[in-house]
Design a protein around this motif. Structure first.
Motif, mmCIF file in Angstrom:
data_model
loop_
_atom_site.group_PDB
_atom_site.id
_atom_site.type_symbol
_atom_site.label_atom_id
_atom_site.label_comp_id
_atom_site.label_asym_id
_atom_site.label_seq_id
_atom_site.Cartn_x
_atom_site.Cartn_y
_atom_site.Cartn_z
ATOM 1 N N THR A 232 0.863 -0.990 0.123
ATOM 2 C CA THR A 232 -0.171 0.232 -0.006
ATOM 3 C C THR A 232 0.775 1.110 -0.009
ATOM 4 O O THR A 232 1.932 1.466 0.777
ATOM 5 N N ASN A 234 0.824 5.083 0.619
ATOM 6 C CA ASN A 234 0.165 6.223 1.302
ATOM 7 C C ASN A 234 1.027 7.567 0.789
ATOM 8 O O ASN A 234 1.966 7.635 1.022
ATOM 9 N N TYR A 236 0.925 11.405 1.640
ATOM 10 C CA TYR A 236 0.363 12.341 2.543
ATOM 11 C C TYR A 236 0.776 13.904 2.371
ATOM 12 O O TYR A 236 1.965 13.989 2.143
ATOM 13 N N ASP A 247 -3.191 -3.110 12.339
ATOM 14 C CA ASP A 247 -3.455 -4.093 11.043
ATOM 15 C C ASP A 247 -4.259 -5.376 11.201
ATOM 16 O O ASP A 247 -3.525 -6.136 12.216
ATOM 17 N N SER A 258 7.159 -0.460 6.925
ATOM 18 C CA SER A 258 6.659 1.001 6.258
ATOM 19 C C SER A 258 7.997 1.577 5.746
ATOM 20 O O SER A 258 8.822 2.055 6.864
ATOM 21 N N MET A 267 5.369 9.229 14.103
ATOM 22 C CA MET A 267 4.408 8.367 14.180
ATOM 23 C C MET A 267 4.035 7.833 15.684
ATOM 24 O O MET A 267 4.962 7.779 16.726
ATOM 25 N N HIS A 300 -0.888 1.979 15.684
ATOM 26 C CA HIS A 300 0.057 2.872 15.184
ATOM 27 C C HIS A 300 -0.666 4.088 14.513
ATOM 28 O O HIS A 300 -1.821 3.639 13.702
ATOM 29 N N ILE A 302 -0.751 8.537 12.464
ATOM 30 C CA ILE A 302 0.035 9.690 12.297
ATOM 31 C C ILE A 302 -1.240 10.830 12.734
ATOM 32 O O ILE A 302 -2.177 10.804 11.869
ATOM 33 N N ARG A 325 4.585 13.335 2.345
ATOM 34 C CA ARG A 325 5.393 12.299 2.512
ATOM 35 C C ARG A 325 4.885 10.988 1.819
ATOM 36 O O ARG A 325 3.461 10.963 1.766
ATOM 37 N N SER A 327 4.586 6.894 1.767
ATOM 38 C CA SER A 327 5.251 5.530 2.475
ATOM 39 C C SER A 327 4.701 4.511 1.533
ATOM 40 O O SER A 327 3.793 4.274 0.812
ATOM 41 N N THR A 329 4.232 0.618 2.463
ATOM 42 C CA THR A 329 3.752 -0.224 3.359
ATOM 43 C C THR A 329 3.835 -1.752 2.745
ATOM 44 O O THR A 329 2.841 -1.880 2.132
ATOM 45 N N ARG A 331 3.549 -5.594 3.061
ATOM 46 C CA ARG A 331 3.094 -6.554 4.055
ATOM 47 C C ARG A 331 2.784 -8.022 3.175
ATOM 48 O O ARG A 331 2.661 -8.065 1.916
HETATM 49 C C1 AKG Z 1 -1.379 1.952 6.746
HETATM 50 O O1 AKG Z 1 -1.375 2.073 5.364
HETATM 51 O O2 AKG Z 1 -2.023 0.813 7.180
HETATM 52 C C2 AKG Z 1 -0.320 2.428 7.359
HETATM 53 O O3 AKG Z 1 -0.292 2.511 8.738
HETATM 54 C C3 AKG Z 1 0.892 3.397 6.819
HETATM 55 C C4 AKG Z 1 1.801 3.846 7.603
HETATM 56 C C5 AKG Z 1 2.578 4.743 7.227
HETATM 57 O O4 AKG Z 1 2.403 5.599 6.428
HETATM 58 O O5 AKG Z 1 3.893 4.674 7.532
#
Ligand code: AKG
Length: 366
Positions: A232, A234, A236, A247, A258, A267, A300, A302, A325, A327, A329, A331
């Motif tokens: 994923t 993200n 921001y 999660d 991440s 975070m 967790h 933000i 930013r 990220s 992630t 998984r």
């Molecule tokens: C998520 O996508 O569930 C996250 O926790 C993203 C965390 C991040 O942006 O570092």
């Protein structure tokens, strides 16, 4: 000599101050030892090299066995250089300044100049043993933070990839433009309404050419036990965030990784409403791996805001203005029920408890 030994597995940083150094002429083949290097650092820094930690992390928290005083040193048989890592760039910069132009005397009276250079990364053979596992009480148990996990070049490549994808017509119509961030999914689509993955209809795969080396490194560093199959991204904008969450246990395996690109962000981690929130500064190019208790039993998130600062930090008063930013992630999709040790947080085991009243429900009222 670095290139001879590690080929492309190590990269010299021409401009950026990083958390890694190579020190020419300080190696075993020149006659120096780890204690010589520690002594020279201490002398050169006036013994005052306790780092200005920008992260809410004490130097005692570094778990590496040969770690003392916040510095990891790696020496190699028959090599003239030493490698060094510490927890933050400010710390390494002090060491760099202390060692540059330093002429060090060997036991036999011979004098050798030392040549420190910044590295963008440590070679794999040492980086997997030198990760900073946060074992102090100020961080959720199991959390792993690896600074400079990727190079600046790789970061730029990943950001370019996301920006191009965001500009594409397909993404404009199909991307998830959430209230407080935008997301893109690879491997499997994450369904926000249900907080699960749509395993029946895989989506575009994680781009192998772009992410293959990162995926491999995640396994080598012990952040995951197999190559992740879900990503994923993200995005921001300054001021945006993500609500606190764990999660879903039955949806992802242990090891939520991440990778941060672009701006730094704080975070927050929480294990319950009455417990203090623990903060971790996520620097660009760093990797945060949530494992064990930190993955299963801590939320967790933000907070959406324009600037960050760290409470209880040795740099109290320092703030970070948020920039865009991104990220990544990574998984591993879970295809069997979760059997973790954190039953009161576990959707798989709660379902079992509900269908089998013989098993005590660790979370009455659920
Ligand atoms: C998520 O996508 O569930 C996250 O926790 C993203 C965390 C991040 O942006 O570092």
């Amino acid at each position: 000599q670095l290139k001879n030994k590690f080929q492309n597995d190590v990269c010299i940083s021409e401009t950026a101050v990083t958390t890694f150094l190579a020190i020419g002429n300080a190696g075993l083949s020149c006659g120096f030892s780890e204690s010589d290097i520690r002594r020279e650092i201490q002398t050169g820094t006036g013994k005052l090299y306790v780092p200005l930690l920008p992260i809410n992390r004490s130097i005692d928290s570094l778990a590496h066995s040969n770690h003392t005083a916040g510095v990891d040193i790696f020496l190699f048989a028959d090599e003239p250089f030493a490698l060094l890592q510490s927890c933050c760039t400010a710390h390494v910069e002090v060491i760099f300044q202390a060692l540059i132009n330093r002429i060090v005397e060997l036991g036999n009276g011979q004098r050798l100049p030392w040549y420190p250079v910044y590295l963008l990364n440590l070679p794999h053979c040492v980086s997997s043993t030198s990760s900073h596992e946060m074992t102090d009480t100020k961080h959720p148990p199991g959390l792993k933070y690896l600074s400079e996990f990727i190079t600046e070049e790789k970061e730029a490549e990943l950001i370019r990839f996301v920006e191009e994808l965001m500009a594409s017509e397909e993404t404009k119509s199909s991307g998830d433009f959430l209230k407080n961030r935008t997301t893109l999914h690879f491997g499997y689509q994450f369904r926000y309404g249900k907080n699960d993955l749509d395993l029946d209809t895989p989506v575009r795969p994680i781009p192998g050419e772009l992410c293959g080396d990162i995926l491999q490194k995640l396994v080598e560093c012990g952040c995951v036990t197999r190559i992740p199959d879900q990503l994923t991204v993200n995005i921001y904008e300054p001021g945006q965030g993500i609500p606190p969450h764990v999660d879903t246990h039955s949806v992802f395996e242990d090891g939520i990784c991440s990778l941060s690109l672009g701006g730094a962000v704080v975070m927050d981690f929480s294990s319950g409403a009455e417990d203090p929130v623990l903060q971790v500064l996520l620097e660009p190019r760093s990797l945060l791996a949530m494992l064990g208790e930190s993955r299963y039993a801590w939320t967790h998130g933000i907070v959406p805001r324009a600037t960050d600062s760290l409470a209880n930090s040795s740099t109290t008063g320092q703030t970070w203005r948020r920039l865009r930013r991104i990220s990544f992630t990574f998984r591993c999709a879970k295809k069997t029920p979760c059997e973790c040790d954190y039953r009161e947080h576990c959707d798989s085991q709660r379902a079992l408890i509900q269908t089998n009243p013989g098993i005590p429900n660790a979370h009455p009222g659920d």
